[in-house]
Write a protein that holds these residues in place. Structure first.
Motif, short mmCIF file in Angstrom:
data_model
loop_
_atom_site.label_atom_id
_atom_site.label_comp_id
_atom_site.label_asym_id
_atom_site.label_seq_id
_atom_site.Cartn_x
_atom_site.Cartn_y
_atom_site.Cartn_z
N ILE A 1 25.22 25.92 36.81
CA ILE A 1 24.41 24.78 36.29
C ILE A 1 23.25 24.63 36.98
N LYS A 2 23.32 24.35 38.44
CA LYS A 2 22.47 24.17 39.20
C LYS A 2 21.42 25.27 39.35
N LEU A 3 21.90 26.31 39.30
CA LEU A 3 20.92 27.64 39.32
C LEU A 3 20.15 27.58 38.00
N ALA A 4 20.62 27.22 36.82
CA ALA A 4 19.84 27.46 35.61
C ALA A 4 18.69 26.11 35.45
N ARG A 5 19.18 24.96 36.24
CA ARG A 5 18.28 23.72 36.27
C ARG A 5 16.99 24.50 37.17
N LYS A 6 17.53 24.47 38.24
CA LYS A 6 16.34 25.05 39.36
C LYS A 6 15.27 26.04 38.93
N TRP A 7 15.92 27.05 38.16
CA TRP A 7 15.16 28.13 37.55
C TRP A 7 14.22 27.59 36.41
N ALA A 8 14.76 26.47 35.69
CA ALA A 8 13.88 26.10 34.75
C ALA A 8 12.64 25.35 35.22
N TYR A 9 12.87 24.64 36.50
CA TYR A 9 11.85 23.85 36.89
C TYR A 9 10.85 24.66 37.72
N GLU A 10 11.38 25.72 38.37
CA GLU A 10 10.84 26.53 39.31
C GLU A 10 10.04 27.83 38.50
N MET B 1 18.09 34.31 40.95
CA MET B 1 18.93 33.89 42.10
C MET B 1 17.99 33.71 43.18
N GLU B 2 16.66 33.96 43.21
CA GLU B 2 15.90 33.81 44.31
C GLU B 2 15.32 32.27 44.44
N VAL B 3 15.76 31.62 43.37
CA VAL B 3 15.26 30.02 43.40
C VAL B 3 16.18 29.30 44.43
N ILE B 4 17.43 30.00 44.67
CA ILE B 4 18.27 29.13 45.64
C ILE B 4 17.79 29.55 47.10
N LYS B 5 17.49 28.62 47.81
CA LYS B 5 16.87 28.68 49.32
C LYS B 5 17.98 28.16 50.29
N PRO B 6 17.80 28.59 51.60
CA PRO B 6 18.90 28.01 52.44
C PRO B 6 19.11 26.41 52.45
N GLY B 7 20.45 25.97 52.72
CA GLY B 7 20.66 24.71 52.55
C GLY B 7 20.81 24.02 51.15
N GLN B 8 20.45 24.74 49.81
CA GLN B 8 20.33 24.18 48.85
C GLN B 8 21.60 24.28 48.00
N HIS B 9 22.62 25.07 48.61
CA HIS B 9 23.89 25.18 47.88
C HIS B 9 24.56 26.17 48.75
N GLY B 10 25.98 25.70 48.87
CA GLY B 10 26.77 26.54 49.57
C GLY B 10 28.45 25.84 49.47
N SER B 11 29.05 26.53 50.35
CA SER B 11 30.64 26.23 50.54
C SER B 11 31.00 26.49 51.67
N THR B 12 31.82 25.94 52.30
CA THR B 12 32.49 26.26 53.77
C THR B 12 33.29 27.55 53.52
#
Length: 427
Positions: free
Chosen positions: A119-128, A294-305
């Motif tokens: 969901i986050k990936l799709a939204r960020k792709w839509a904006y960018e 996938m390239e819309v996701i940059k360091p610090g914008q999504h993750g998991s320990t």
């Protein structure tokens, strides 16, 4: 105090009831061992498992190759977080992306986390990439969906048991009927800010509701036409369960993704995986997409320990190898056909069962009673007594999903148990 292996079933159930949150309603059986298609309770009674942990145990309980991969990795390195590289994540990502034919993989742990990631990936792709104004993106979903139980996900569920008293709900979703191409097309035409269409190729929790053979392909074509991401939630249906590598593979029974698909095949823009990605041995999930998404996701914008930890990489690689090496796609396709044929013969003359449906070894039988009745639950209790474990869904539907390592002799024996049990409830 007594250790778990010394507890009786009643004692174990009483402990959970007293000390655990009551967020599940399990069938009253306490399991302590699993191997292949079988599980055993604490008293030593043996059962066929016909749920497979909601399709997480496609490769069978405690598959030795998967368990060995897990234990060997656990001896050397379990967790680094993503603050550092580890030596299993890269090889796993390479193997999985080639296996499913995508450029990139984003590793997470649970299915709900993977859906949230998509969901986050799709939204960020839509904006960018698409130019949708920020905070205006909409995602189309289907009625009677099940994608998890996070606050965002229940916001677009119509299961009041999952929703009630958990609001306020997250906006940004448009709900349409499932298996309705016209409804999808109308939604796409009516809203200019659509980021994606999130869909289960088969609605498992809804009772193994199986759409028309060409639904996925037509949905994908509409998404392409309107520049909308086609997002396939294959957490329950993927990795050989339905007789294809993915349920969106339609009638293709190849052992891996390929370009020579039949005309029912649909290529997702975003693929969501979990459950059988680890063979049920460890929490592993993943979101796959190509570079331009996938390239819309940059360091610090999504993750998991824990996402992408060394054990997860080793386990998931072994789990996917087992699917390929043991031809589980073909086995699911073959045994699923046998199961539905035998069950259909019974349904044709039955007063208790009205319908059998499914694909591969994800199937359901609809019981001739109302959704608020206890009949399906009572049947599952009788199945338990007869040595087979299954669970009802939506009141009057019983889902049947055994491990894909089952052989034909075992399947026929299980089908006989199911039919014999159902006959006990004939009106």
């Amino acid at each position: 105090m007594a250790t778990v292996d010394q507890l009786s079933s009643q004692e174990a159930i009483a402990l959970e009831d007293k000390h655990g949150a009551h967020n599940y309603h399990p069938l009253p059986v306490v399991l302590s061992k699993g191997e292949g298609v079988y599980v055993w309770d604490v008293e030593g009674k043996k059962y066929y498992d016909f749920l497979s942990a909601y399709s997480a145990v496609n490769q069978g309980h405690c598959h030795p190759r998967i368990v060995n991969a897990m234990t060997e990795q656990a001896k050397t390195l379990t967790l680094t977080s993503r603050a550092f590289y580890n030596d299993t994540l890269g090889p796993y990502e390479k193997y999985a992306t080639e296996y499913f034919d995508f450029d990139k993989l984003l590793p997470m742990n649970t299915g709900a986390e993977a859906v949230e990631t998509a969901i986050k990936l799709a939204r960020k792709w839509a904006y960018e990439k698409k130019g949708v104004e920020e905070h205006e993106a909409q995602i189309i979903v289907c009625e009677n969906n099940f994608h998890g139980r996070t606050t965002t996900i229940i916001s677009f569920s119509n299961d009041e048991g999952a929703r009630k008293n958990f609001g306020p709900y997250t906006p940004g979703f448009i709900k349409i009927p499932y298996d309705d191409v016209d409804a999808l097309e109308n939604a796409l035409k009516s809203h200019k800010n659509i980021a994606g269409f999130l869909v289960e190729p088969i609605q498992g929790e809804a009772g193994v509701y199986t759409p028309a053979d060409d639904y996925m392909r037509k949905a994908q074509a509409l998404c392409n036409k309107h520049e909308v991401l086609f997002i396939a939630d294959e957490i329950q249906t993927g990795i050989a369960r339905t007789g294809g590598l993915l349920a969106v593979c339609g009638n293709c029974s190849c052992e891996s993704h390929c370009e020579k698909q039949e005309d029912t095949y649909a290529q997702p823009d975003i693929l969501i995986l979990g459950k059988a990605l680890s063979g049920g041995a460890y929490p592993v999930s993943a979101v796959l997409a190509n570079d331009h998404i996938m390239e819309v996701i940059k360091p610090g914008q999504h993750g998991s320990t824990f996402g992408g930890n060394p054990i997860a990489g080793a386990v998931a690689t072994a789990a996917l190898e087992v699917v390929r090496d043991e031809h589980l796609i073909q086995n699911a396709r073959k045994l699923g056909t046998i199961f539905r044929e035998k069950m259909q013969e019974f349904v044709d003359s039955s007063s208790i069962a009205t319908l059998v449906r499914g694909r591969g070894l994800l199937n359901a039988v609809v019981i001739n009673d109302t959704e608020d009745s206890s009949t399906a639950w009572d049947i599952c209790m009788a199945l338990r007594d007869n040595g087979l474990l299954a669970k009802p869904t939506h009141g009057n539907i019983i889902r049947f999903a055994p491990p894909l390592v089952m052989n034909e002799k075992q399947l026929i024996e299980c089908t006989d148990i199911i039919i014999k049990t159902l006959k006990q409830f004939e009106k």
